[in-house]
Scaffold this motif. Sequence first.
Motif, short mmCIF file in Angstrom:
data_model
loop_
_atom_site.label_atom_id
_atom_site.label_comp_id
_atom_site.label_asym_id
_atom_site.label_seq_id
_atom_site.Cartn_x
_atom_site.Cartn_y
_atom_site.Cartn_z
N ARG A 199 0.65 -1.19 0.08
CA ARG A 199 0.12 0.03 -0.03
C ARG A 199 0.84 1.25 -0.07
O ARG A 199 1.95 1.25 0.51
CB ARG A 199 -0.80 0.21 1.07
CG ARG A 199 -2.07 -0.99 1.30
CD ARG A 199 -2.90 -1.04 2.63
NE ARG A 199 -3.46 0.38 2.69
CZ ARG A 199 -4.78 0.83 1.86
NH1 ARG A 199 -5.23 -0.29 1.18
NH2 ARG A 199 -5.29 1.72 2.07
N GLN A 200 0.27 2.40 -0.59
CA GLN A 200 0.72 3.60 -0.38
C GLN A 200 0.53 4.23 0.92
O GLN A 200 -0.76 4.59 0.96
CB GLN A 200 0.78 4.55 -1.62
CG GLN A 200 1.10 4.18 -2.89
CD GLN A 200 2.65 4.39 -3.22
OE1 GLN A 200 3.32 5.22 -2.44
NE2 GLN A 200 3.11 3.05 -3.93
N MET A 201 1.42 4.49 1.68
CA MET A 201 1.05 4.75 3.12
C MET A 201 2.13 5.77 3.66
O MET A 201 3.49 6.03 3.13
CB MET A 201 1.23 3.55 4.10
CG MET A 201 -0.07 2.80 3.96
SD MET A 201 0.30 1.20 4.92
CE MET A 201 -0.10 2.02 6.40
N THR A 202 1.85 6.80 4.54
CA THR A 202 2.65 7.84 4.99
C THR A 202 3.04 7.40 6.58
O THR A 202 1.98 7.02 7.23
CB THR A 202 1.83 9.18 5.29
OG1 THR A 202 1.26 9.59 3.89
CG2 THR A 202 2.84 10.19 5.87
N CYS A 203 4.28 7.31 6.66
CA CYS A 203 4.59 7.04 8.10
C CYS A 203 5.03 8.25 9.02
O CYS A 203 5.67 9.16 8.47
CB CYS A 203 5.90 5.99 8.00
SG CYS A 203 5.84 4.73 6.96
N VAL A 204 4.62 8.18 10.27
CA VAL A 204 4.79 9.19 11.19
C VAL A 204 5.13 8.88 12.58
O VAL A 204 5.03 7.50 12.77
CB VAL A 204 3.38 9.97 11.19
CG1 VAL A 204 2.79 10.59 9.85
CG2 VAL A 204 2.04 9.01 11.81
N ASP A 205 5.58 9.81 13.17
CA ASP A 205 5.99 9.78 14.61
C ASP A 205 4.70 9.93 15.48
O ASP A 205 4.12 10.89 15.36
CB ASP A 205 7.20 10.61 15.00
CG ASP A 205 7.66 10.44 16.36
OD1 ASP A 205 6.92 9.87 17.23
OD2 ASP A 205 8.69 11.06 16.59
N CYS A 206 4.49 9.05 16.22
CA CYS A 206 3.16 8.98 17.20
C CYS A 206 3.23 10.59 17.78
O CYS A 206 2.09 11.14 18.07
CB CYS A 206 3.16 7.93 18.12
SG CYS A 206 2.69 6.47 17.50
N LEU A 207 4.44 10.80 18.10
CA LEU A 207 4.64 12.14 18.99
C LEU A 207 4.12 13.31 18.09
O LEU A 207 4.22 14.51 18.75
CB LEU A 207 5.92 12.26 19.59
CG LEU A 207 6.23 10.94 20.51
CD1 LEU A 207 7.61 11.39 21.17
CD2 LEU A 207 5.37 10.93 21.93
N ASP A 208 4.21 13.19 17.04
CA ASP A 208 3.81 14.19 16.06
C ASP A 208 2.26 14.42 15.70
O ASP A 208 1.89 15.57 15.14
CB ASP A 208 4.59 14.33 14.62
CG ASP A 208 6.07 14.35 14.84
OD1 ASP A 208 6.44 14.96 15.72
OD2 ASP A 208 6.70 13.90 13.93
#
Length: 398
Positions: free
Chosen positions: A192-201
């Motif tokens: 899948r095309q997904m965006t990875c992020v930091d939970c703290l953001d």
Amino acid sequence: MIFEVMGTPSNNREIKVQQLAALGFTWADLEDEAYWIDQLVIMEQRAYVELIHAAEALWQVFDKAARYVIGRRHLYYLLSIPEVLWEGLDRLQPNPERFISRYARFDFTVSQDGRIKLLELNADTPTGYVEASIATPWLCEQYGLESPNKAMKEHIRRAWEIEAPDYAACIAYGQHKEDTGTIDALVAHSGRQMTCVDCLDLAIDEGIVKVGEEHIISKMFALYPKEWMGVDDGGEALAYAIEEQLIQLFNPLHAVILQSKGLQALIWDLHLEQSELFSKWEHAAIEAYMLPTFTSPDLTGYYVSKSMFGREGGSVELYNEQGELEVKDEAGFDTSVFFERVYQQRADLPELSFAHGTKHLLTGLFVLNGVPCGILGRAGGRITGNSSQFVAIGVKRD
């Protein structure tokens, strides 16, 4: 003998570490310490077949037990589930049968004479995925063995095809090697095309979860333990967003029921009562593969005490035949300051001799999209904690 150790450590470890890093396993060495053991553990096929059978049976048992808990708030309390999650557990519809969690891992002890006992189930945020799905098949190939773990990628793809998250998150994404690598591998294997992020953001405003000013998140996979919503700043806001269905979190909220080690105590209690919740076949599996587990210290000797939501061995205490404390994990964080404990009959890990000393082997088995499909080896002390090492496990074909 169920297990044997093959090979000798390479004189060119650095080259192998670089090869593993190129595949996506970037923490074979951590801060100049060897996390990966450069040898291979071979498991007898008959034991592997029985391990799959045990996992299939127990997965059905745990699924039934979790559904039994839903809506019974006195059991939420008994399982030490934070009260902030109760409303969501009551209101949300659980996933279909066998799919409360689509990403989980059983941890077993398998003795050298073939006795299999379940120690615990991590049905919320198990790590070790990269080691099992990427490193283990490659390392088995170096010894001319086929790995049974090759199907893991396809099961992840099928799981996320159904759940369809648009974001994937962990704490310290881009900085924490293991969690970042796990997220990256899961996303890659999902297709899948997904965006990875930091939970703290992440920011939450009246139940709306955002990253940045404009990007609203409605479906997210997160390597974030759900029990911490009862402890962390912002946990209540996230719980509210989930219960109001402003965000779908994967694994879903009900995975926290499976995650609680208190569920093992409930299952054992229902087994002792010969509850009709379980079939005769399921009762036989509980008797064969589970350990007597209780929410109060009813065992007088040779038992283990651990937090219902402990991870990485942080709360584990081993008691001897006389009921005296023998050893406890001093390195990990003891989560029993927040959650109640369970008391489980002790079943020790088998000892194997490696080139750099004798270690105890924990045998993990992933359950992805409801299918037991990936074996993970971790070698360390009598308690498998943060200092344990990864060792690939292959299966010896008959």
